[in-house]
Design an enzyme around this catalytic site. Structure first.
Site, PDB file in Angstrom:
ATOM      1  N   SER A   1       0.939  -1.162  -0.131  1.00  0.00           N
ATOM      2  CA  SER A   1       0.061  -0.008   0.080  1.00  0.00           C
ATOM      3  C   SER A   1       0.914   1.182   0.057  1.00  0.00           C
ATOM      4  O   SER A   1       1.855   1.075   0.473  1.00  0.00           O
ATOM      5  CB  SER A   1      -0.847   0.167   1.298  1.00  0.00           C
ATOM      6  OG  SER A   1       0.073   0.399   2.615  1.00  0.00           O
ATOM      7  N   ASP A   2       0.052   2.385  -0.535  1.00  0.00           N
ATOM      8  CA  ASP A   2       0.880   3.696  -0.286  1.00  0.00           C
ATOM      9  C   ASP A   2       1.026   3.600   1.492  1.00  0.00           C
ATOM     10  O   ASP A   2       0.300   3.023   2.079  1.00  0.00           O
ATOM     11  CB  ASP A   2       0.343   4.636  -0.818  1.00  0.00           C
ATOM     12  CG  ASP A   2       1.314   5.898  -1.041  1.00  0.00           C
ATOM     13  OD1 ASP A   2       2.295   5.843  -0.275  1.00  0.00           O
ATOM     14  OD2 ASP A   2       1.224   6.731  -1.995  1.00  0.00           O
TER      15      ASP A   2
END
Ligand SMILES: *[C@@H]1O[C@H](CO)[C@@H](O)[C@H](O)[C@H]1NC(C)=O
Ligand SMILES: *[C@@H]1O[C@H](CO)[C@@H](O)[C@H](O)[C@H]1NC(C)=O
Ligand SMILES: *[C@@H]1O[C@H](CO)[C@@H](O)[C@H](O)[C@H]1NC(C)=O
Ligand SMILES: *[C@@H]1O[C@H](CO)[C@@H](O)[C@H](O)[C@H]1NC(C)=O
Length: 765
Positions: free
Chosen positions: A288-289
């Site tokens: 994920s960011d």
């Protein structure tokens, strides 16, 4: 932690407390010895499973975050999955520069927007090779991880975007070619065996090009994107990165795409990424960011609990959470039977098999990259590449003959907020550079007598510095104004609201024009601002755009200014007139012109750009001719698309252009080949870049041949369902932009040919 992380993300300040001490497991020694991970007769997935199977559920869950604690009882040390290296090994949680001495710096290349302007993908690959070498050297001494959250390959669609400088530009085809080469340099080849050099990460998947604009924040923004635009514009760079260059890691973005947060989006992460592009489980994973999993619940309100948010993300295929949402909330999700042990194992096998493929568990002598050390950093070859990249990427936008500066010009007034720039030249996601040559230093080194006056700051409104600037200009033989924008300082990673020159810089330039000395404007920053006033003023003699040119900026700039080298960069993006920002909002993701959209990028913009995509001047002139007259007619059915590999990569034709240097000085030349035509669904793009190459150092009076190879995918268009088709009809080829173009007409005859079957979104919300 969350507050800290957010602060960190938005300001690129690296708090010391997140540094990690790496250690290196050796599977030939206890306690790893004999547990199966060392069994090199087995594939990486089997080897990873051998250790993962020994993890308890709690140990599985705690290791799903970027700062993984490992499993000490099994000999698995803590690991930081988050290192950065956008244009050189960069400050980040996984990277620690030494305060002095060995490992206190790394080569700092220009930002990708300048690499984009070189249109030299071999150069990008060479630079990436240096970056991965330096990254490995840092890793060998415990100063970096082996996974780097780079490159950023979202197309730079809107000139207001605060992070477009991290990308090679606005064109989907160009970015696809660039990233295909870049990933090979970073990872050590296409799917290299037996070891990855480092692991790269293509981000931000997908349709991410907004930070914070007029109350719309990336953490809650829902990008409404048609399947046609996904297929044709937002995703080709990812297809090239994943399917063709076989990157090992992809980052899902903060935003939602059509109502579903990217990190919980199984259409993106399963149907497209894994099923369509073949992103398999053998050492390939999604991160994920940073905090994007948390945001599924906390800012997108997509679920009613954190447990549901983390379960959705894990099941959609987000394998590691850059953040802490997984470690905090997966236990709840497990307790509520929202996830199972096999769900967790799937993610961790992907992650740990990537470590197997990096040679992480193998003894040092068993693999090649463990020998790299400090002497492999900042080598003469690396320094030369950084210089070459700046030289090739600087774009000359205007020149009335004032450049190169004449020999009688000895005294220079260097004025403006970028004139003495040092770290500013690096932009964001930067490391510590071995040295930084400012324009002022570049001028001094080139033998000029230099007077430097700030004059005004980037967003300055006070005129108190003007008098000193004008006085310096009067005392000089020529005036160099260095200014523009700086996304990384001025707006702190946020988006711009206008694309006019900020502050009172243009007012100062007007006063400098009145002095009547030769006046050159050096423009910096990643995005373009409207240069109309400078372009039309007879007293502004020349304009160069330098983006963020990195450690050797001043040397490269003055080698061009004094004519040691001819400029040869090309704009990798459109420079729009200022009113553009009143004609369309950043949140409008459509590309094609409509009553509410003037059209985006050179492909669709209906207005007149100030400087068009591909624009760039030289100190010489070129004449173009076909080396061999191209075909006038192609039978669509003649293309063999049933062979091996994707049909879009099938060769269409190669166009050979003879480029003759008809001027007086040696110069590089970038050949750009565009296709236009009215075949396929309306509206039709103005034109589309389908091939390019850079020819080096063509001497005055000499010729060189540009071999411009075109694939079937490049001349295809996407239908409403995202399927690519080759349509019959009339087409035109144009080489170059501006006045020295070469054209050719051809026909494609026969029935339309479908060359791809884009996955449709059948996933229930
Ligand atoms: C999520 O909920 C909060 C609090 O109710 C609200 O302020 C916010 O606007 C919502 N966000 C979205 C994207 O719906
Ligand atoms: C799981 O549920 C049990 C029984 O309700 C409870 O005792 C335990 O604390 C829960 N564990 C977690 C991690 O929520
Ligand atoms: C620094 O690196 C050089 C080259 O690898 C090495 O010879 C030297 O011993 C290192 N210095 C220290 C203090 O580790
Ligand atoms: C230019 O910048 C350098 C490095 O930041 C600084 O040391 C120097 O004082 C500056 N020069 C002037 C004249 O301000």
């Amino acid at each position: 932690m969350k507050r800290l992380l957010l602060l960190f993300l938005t300001s690129w300040v690296y708090p010391a407390c997140v540094a990690i001490v790496y250690s290196f497991p050796d599977c030939t020694k206890a306690p790893l010895k004999g547990n199966g991970v060392c069994d090199t007769t087995k594939d990486p997935v089997t080897r990873a499973k051998a250790i993962i199977q020994q993890f308890t559920v709690e140990e599985l869950m705690s290791n799903t975050v970027n700062l993984s604690p490992g499993v000490p009882r099994l000999g698995i040390p803590a690991y930081q999955w988050w290192s950065e290296a956008l244009h050189g090994v960069a400050g980040s949680p996984g990277v620690t520069f030494a305060p002095s001495g060995n490992f206190s710096f790394a080569t700092s290349f220009p930002q990708p927007i300048i690499l984009g302007a070189t249109f030299n993908d071999n150069l990008a690959k060479s630079i990436a090779t240096v970056i991965s070498t330096e990254a490995r050297a840092f890793n060998n001494f415990g100063r970096a991880g082996l996974d780097f959250f780079t490159p950023n390959i979202n197309p730079f669609k809107d000139p207001r975007w605060g992070r477009g400088q991290e990308t090679p530009g606005e064109d989907a085809f160009h970015i696809s070619q660039y990233v295909f080469n870049l990933i090979q340099g970073l990872q050590g080849g296409i799917d290299p065996q037996p070891f990855f050099k480092i692991i790269a990460d293509c981000k931000h998947f997908a349709a991410y090009d907004l930070e914070d604009w007029e109350g719309n924040n990336r953490m809650s923004f829902d990008a409404k994107v048609t399947i046609q635009d996904l297929s044709e514009y937002y995703l080709p760079s990812f297809q090239s990165c994943v399917r063709d260059a076989k990157v090992a890691s992809v980052m899902c973005s903060y935003n939602s795409v059509n109502g579903v947060p990217s990190c919980a989006n199984s259409y993106l992460l399963q149907s497209i990424l894994r099923d369509y592009w073949g992103f398999n489980d053998e050492g390939r994973w999604v991160t994920s960011d940073c905090d994007a999993v948390d945001n599924i619940f906390s800012t997108h309100n997509f679920t009613s609990t954190y447990a549901e948010a983390v379960a959705d993300a894990l099941k959609a295929g987000t394998d590691v959470d850059c953040g802490t949402a997984y470690s905090l909330h997966l236990p709840d999700a497990f307790n509520q039977s929202l996830i199972t042990r096999p769900d967790l194992e799937k993610a961790l096998v992907r992650l740990y098999s990537s470590l197997v493929r990096l040679g992480y568990f193998d003894p040092a002598e068993a693999q090649p990259y463990r020998q790299l050390g400090w002497s492999d950093i900042n080598t003469p070859a690396a320094r030369d590449l950084a210089y070459q990249a700046a030289l090739q990427g600087i774009v000359m936008l205007k020149n009335d003959g004032t450049l190169p500066l004449k020999n009688n010009i000895k005294r220079l007034a260097l004025i403006g907020p970028w004139a003495n720039a040092t770290t500013q030249m690096q932009g964001n996601y930067q490391g510590v550079a071995p040295f930084l040559i400012s324009p002022v230093q570049g001028a001094v080194n080139a033998g000029f007598q230099v007077t430097y006056v700030l004059g005004t700051s980037i967003s300055g409104t006070s005129q108190t510095g003007f008098a000193a600037a004008v006085a310096a200009a009067k005392a000089a033989d020529a005036v160099i104004f260095a200014g523009g924008i700086d996304e990384t300082v001025e707006s702190e990673g946020n988006d711009r609201t206008t694309i006019t020159w900020p502050g009172n810089q243009l007012d100062l330039i007007t006063q400098l024009e009145a002095v009547g000395k030769p006046l050159v404007v050096l423009q910096f920053g990643g995005g373009q601002v409207d240069d109309t006033a400078l372009k039309t003023s007879k007293k502004v003699n020349a304009i160069l755009w330098g983006g963020y040119p990195g450690q050797s900026a001043g040397t490269a700039l003055f080698d061009i200014l004094r004519g040691k080298v001819s400029p040869s960069g090309r704009l990798p993006l459109t420079q729009y007139p200022a009113e553009y920002t009143t004609q369309i909002g950043m949140t409008d993701m459509t590309l094609r012109p409509s009553s509410t959209n003037p059209g985006r990028t050179y492909k669709w913009y209906q207005g007149t750009p100030v400087f068009e995509f591909g624009y760039g001047l030289h100190f010489t002139t070129f004449q173009l001719s076909w080396q061999r007259q191209p075909s006038a007619r192609y039978q669509i059915s003649s293309f063999a698309v049933n062979g091996n590999g994707p049909a879009d990569l099938v060769h269409f034709d190669t166009f050979n252009v003879q480029v003759r240097n008809t001027g007086k000085v040696t110069s590089d030349y970038v050949a750009l080949l565009f296709v236009s035509g009215t075949a396929g669904p309306a509206p039709h793009p103005n034109k589309q870049l389908v091939s390019y190459t850079r020819l080096s150092a063509i001497r005055a009076g000499s010729s060189s041949t540009a071999q411009l190879s075109v694939t079937l995918g490049s001349i295809a268009r996407a239908d409403a369902a995202g399927n690519m088709w080759v349509y019959s009809g009339s087409y035109q080829i144009t080489v170059d932009t501006g006045s020295t173009t070469l054209t050719h007409q051809f026909e494609l005859v026969g029935g339309a040919l479908q060359i791809s079957h884009w996955p449709q979104n059948t996933a229930p919300k």
